[in-house]
Design a protein around this motif. Structure first.
Motif, mmCIF file in Angstrom:
data_model
loop_
_atom_site.group_PDB
_atom_site.id
_atom_site.type_symbol
_atom_site.label_atom_id
_atom_site.label_comp_id
_atom_site.label_asym_id
_atom_site.label_seq_id
_atom_site.Cartn_x
_atom_site.Cartn_y
_atom_site.Cartn_z
ATOM 1 N N VAL A 25 0.846 -1.185 0.000
ATOM 2 C CA VAL A 25 0.000 0.000 0.000
ATOM 3 C C VAL A 25 0.881 1.235 0.000
ATOM 4 C CG1 VAL A 25 -0.163 -0.048 2.527
ATOM 5 C CG2 VAL A 25 -1.893 1.184 1.221
ATOM 6 N N ALA A 26 0.446 2.269 -0.692
ATOM 7 C CA ALA A 26 1.132 3.558 -0.655
ATOM 8 C C ALA A 26 0.600 4.351 0.537
ATOM 9 C CB ALA A 26 0.899 4.316 -1.954
ATOM 10 N N PHE A 27 1.499 4.988 1.255
ATOM 11 C CA PHE A 27 1.113 5.790 2.417
ATOM 12 C C PHE A 27 1.222 7.270 2.059
ATOM 13 C CE2 PHE A 27 2.762 1.802 4.113
ATOM 14 C CZ PHE A 27 1.775 1.443 5.029
ATOM 15 N N GLU A 28 0.192 8.027 2.406
ATOM 16 C CA GLU A 28 0.219 9.465 2.144
ATOM 17 C C GLU A 28 -0.224 10.226 3.392
ATOM 18 O OE1 GLU A 28 -2.050 12.723 -0.650
ATOM 19 O OE2 GLU A 28 -1.310 10.886 -1.621
ATOM 20 N N PHE A 29 0.677 11.045 3.908
ATOM 21 C CA PHE A 29 0.336 11.899 5.050
ATOM 22 C C PHE A 29 -0.723 12.906 4.607
ATOM 23 C CE2 PHE A 29 0.788 15.433 7.977
ATOM 24 C CZ PHE A 29 0.898 14.787 9.202
ATOM 25 N N ALA A 30 -1.737 13.123 5.448
ATOM 26 C CA ALA A 30 -2.853 13.988 5.059
ATOM 27 C C ALA A 30 -3.292 14.830 6.246
ATOM 28 C CB ALA A 30 -4.025 13.142 4.552
ATOM 29 N N ALA A 31 -3.934 15.951 5.932
ATOM 30 C CA ALA A 31 -4.486 16.850 6.945
ATOM 31 C C ALA A 31 -5.804 17.403 6.421
ATOM 32 C CB ALA A 31 -3.504 17.972 7.267
ATOM 33 N N PRO A 32 -6.870 16.592 6.417
ATOM 34 C CA PRO A 32 -8.137 17.003 5.793
ATOM 35 C C PRO A 32 -8.746 18.278 6.351
ATOM 36 C CG PRO A 32 -8.136 14.645 6.258
ATOM 37 C CD PRO A 32 -6.927 15.225 6.926
ATOM 38 N N MET A 33 -8.444 18.612 7.609
ATOM 39 C CA MET A 33 -9.051 19.790 8.214
ATOM 40 C C MET A 33 -8.158 21.029 8.119
ATOM 41 S SD MET A 33 -11.119 18.382 11.508
ATOM 42 C CE MET A 33 -12.360 17.093 11.326
ATOM 43 N N SER A 38 -10.312 20.689 2.634
ATOM 44 C CA SER A 38 -11.554 19.934 2.795
ATOM 45 C C SER A 38 -12.142 19.475 1.463
ATOM 46 C CB SER A 38 -12.583 20.765 3.566
ATOM 47 O OG SER A 38 -12.906 21.947 2.858
ATOM 48 N N GLU A 39 -12.057 20.290 0.430
ATOM 49 C CA GLU A 39 -12.659 19.910 -0.850
ATOM 50 C C GLU A 39 -12.030 18.639 -1.402
ATOM 51 O OE1 GLU A 39 -12.831 22.934 -3.783
ATOM 52 O OE2 GLU A 39 -14.029 24.310 -2.566
ATOM 53 N N ARG A 40 -10.741 18.476 -1.179
ATOM 54 C CA ARG A 40 -10.075 17.268 -1.676
ATOM 55 C C ARG A 40 -10.533 16.025 -0.932
ATOM 56 N NH1 ARG A 40 -3.654 15.530 -1.213
ATOM 57 N NH2 ARG A 40 -3.928 13.506 -2.240
ATOM 58 N N TYR A 41 -10.724 16.141 0.387
ATOM 59 C CA TYR A 41 -10.949 14.949 1.202
ATOM 60 C C TYR A 41 -12.420 14.637 1.465
ATOM 61 C CZ TYR A 41 -5.949 14.914 1.900
ATOM 62 O OH TYR A 41 -4.595 14.851 1.687
ATOM 63 N N LEU A 42 -13.319 15.592 1.274
ATOM 64 C CA LEU A 42 -14.741 15.311 1.501
ATOM 65 C C LEU A 42 -15.254 14.133 0.668
ATOM 66 C CD1 LEU A 42 -16.465 18.782 1.957
ATOM 67 C CD2 LEU A 42 -16.585 16.835 3.524
ATOM 68 N N PRO A 43 -14.861 14.010 -0.623
ATOM 69 C CA PRO A 43 -15.328 12.846 -1.378
ATOM 70 C C PRO A 43 -14.762 11.519 -0.865
ATOM 71 C CG PRO A 43 -14.579 14.606 -2.847
ATOM 72 C CD PRO A 43 -14.119 14.958 -1.473
ATOM 73 N N LEU A 44 -13.656 11.593 -0.129
ATOM 74 C CA LEU A 44 -13.031 10.377 0.392
ATOM 75 C C LEU A 44 -13.616 9.968 1.732
ATOM 76 C CD1 LEU A 44 -9.270 11.130 -0.427
ATOM 77 C CD2 LEU A 44 -10.996 9.988 -1.853
ATOM 78 N N ASN A 45 -13.948 10.961 2.571
ATOM 79 C CA ASN A 45 -14.573 10.698 3.860
ATOM 80 C C ASN A 45 -15.362 11.941 4.266
ATOM 81 O OD1 ASN A 45 -15.368 10.166 6.455
ATOM 82 N ND2 ASN A 45 -13.330 9.658 7.225
ATOM 83 N N PRO A 46 -16.682 11.863 4.303
ATOM 84 C CA PRO A 46 -17.494 13.047 4.622
ATOM 85 C C PRO A 46 -17.271 13.557 6.036
ATOM 86 C CG PRO A 46 -18.848 11.064 4.575
ATOM 87 C CD PRO A 46 -17.516 10.676 4.022
ATOM 88 N N ASN A 47 -16.616 12.736 6.885
ATOM 89 C CA ASN A 47 -16.306 13.179 8.238
ATOM 90 C C ASN A 47 -15.020 13.992 8.314
ATOM 91 O OD1 ASN A 47 -18.415 11.466 9.731
ATOM 92 N ND2 ASN A 47 -17.310 9.927 8.562
ATOM 93 N N LEU A 48 -14.256 14.000 7.217
ATOM 94 C CA LEU A 48 -12.957 14.673 7.169
ATOM 95 C C LEU A 48 -12.009 14.156 8.244
ATOM 96 C CD1 LEU A 48 -13.863 18.397 6.363
ATOM 97 C CD2 LEU A 48 -12.859 16.682 4.824
ATOM 98 N N LEU A 49 -12.089 12.859 8.516
ATOM 99 C CA LEU A 49 -11.229 12.231 9.506
ATOM 100 C C LEU A 49 -10.363 11.163 8.861
ATOM 101 C CD1 LEU A 49 -13.789 11.817 12.450
ATOM 102 C CD2 LEU A 49 -12.010 13.558 12.214
ATOM 103 N N LEU A 50 -9.252 10.861 9.528
ATOM 104 C CA LEU A 50 -8.333 9.825 9.088
ATOM 105 C C LEU A 50 -8.383 8.663 10.086
ATOM 106 C CD1 LEU A 50 -5.345 12.205 8.292
ATOM 107 C CD2 LEU A 50 -6.873 11.122 6.612
ATOM 108 N N PRO A 51 -8.030 7.444 9.612
ATOM 109 C CA PRO A 51 -7.449 7.078 8.320
ATOM 110 C C PRO A 51 -8.510 6.885 7.238
ATOM 111 C CG PRO A 51 -7.652 5.129 9.689
ATOM 112 C CD PRO A 51 -8.095 6.290 10.543
#
Length: 212
Positions: A25-33, A38-51
């Motif tokens: 698996v590829a690992f990517e550090f993220a900061a949805p908040m 937010s626009e990038r990560y909302l489609p991935l998780n509507p809660n804007l939380l990781l992982p």
């Protein structure tokens, strides 16, 4: 396949599971908040939380679900698929409402709030968290007193899940040393490189320091 993560407790857990299972698996550090993210990560998780796990054109969020998927993908019984699965789920559920919840309460006050300048440590909440911790630790201590892992002699996701906050105990200062079986179990976990140092070799900025 990509796992979006940070160094906070649940994302750390997901990275540790992926590395323990030697997942490709590829690992990517993220900061949805973070501002503008937010626009990038909302489609991935509507809660804007990781992982967040991205695979096969879809995303999966919530750490336990990700651990289940990764274990099945690896053909591993780390997430039990046999007769021990109900027992494993029992301990995961109990951890979240008892042992982990107590750890989180204390860590939030002594660690997270100060680390992110959210507010001062509330000593009354710390005292309540420690009371809950000691009550739960007595039960976990008894379970671990005659066996190496929560489900017996073979490690499972229940062990990783139960221990989610223990790598942050430098901040929380929970009295692990008062419980010899829990301390031995924690030491066994720390002998596993994927658990001890899941971010090794990854681009993963350190958490902000806790002010003195």
């Amino acid at each position: 396949m990509k796992l979006y993560f940070s160094r906070n407790p649940n994302p750390r857990l997901a990275v540790a599971v992926a590395r323990f299972l030697k997942t490709d698996v590829a690992f990517e550090f993220a900061a949805p908040m973070a501002p503008g993210q937010s626009e990038r990560y909302l489609p991935l998780n509507p809660n804007l939380l990781l992982p967040i796990l991205e695979h096969s054109g879809r995303t999966l969020w919530e750490c336990d679900a990700i651990a289940c998927w990764l274990s099945r993908h690896a053909g591993s019984n780390f997430w039990r698929t046999d007769g021990e699965e109900p027992d494993m789920i029992r301990w995961i559920s109990w951890a979240k409402e008892n042992f982990m919840k107590a750890c989180d309460t204390v860590h939030w006050e002594r660690g997270t709030k100060l680390r992110y300048n959210i507010g001062p440590c509330d000593d009354m909440m710390v005292a309540e968290g420690l009371r809950q911790f000691n009550r739960a630790a007595v039960i976990l201590e008894s379970e671990l007193s005659n066996q190496s892992w929560i489900l017996g002699e073979t490690i499972s996701f229940a062990d990783f899940r139960m221990a989610t906050f223990l790598p942050f105990n430098d901040a929380a200062r929970l009295p692990i040393e008062d419980y010899p079986a829990i301390r031995r179990w924690s030491d066994r976990l720390n002998q596993i490189e994927a658990w001890r140092d899941p971010f090794r070799g990854l681009d993963a900025p350190c958490l902000p320091p806790i002010p003195d």
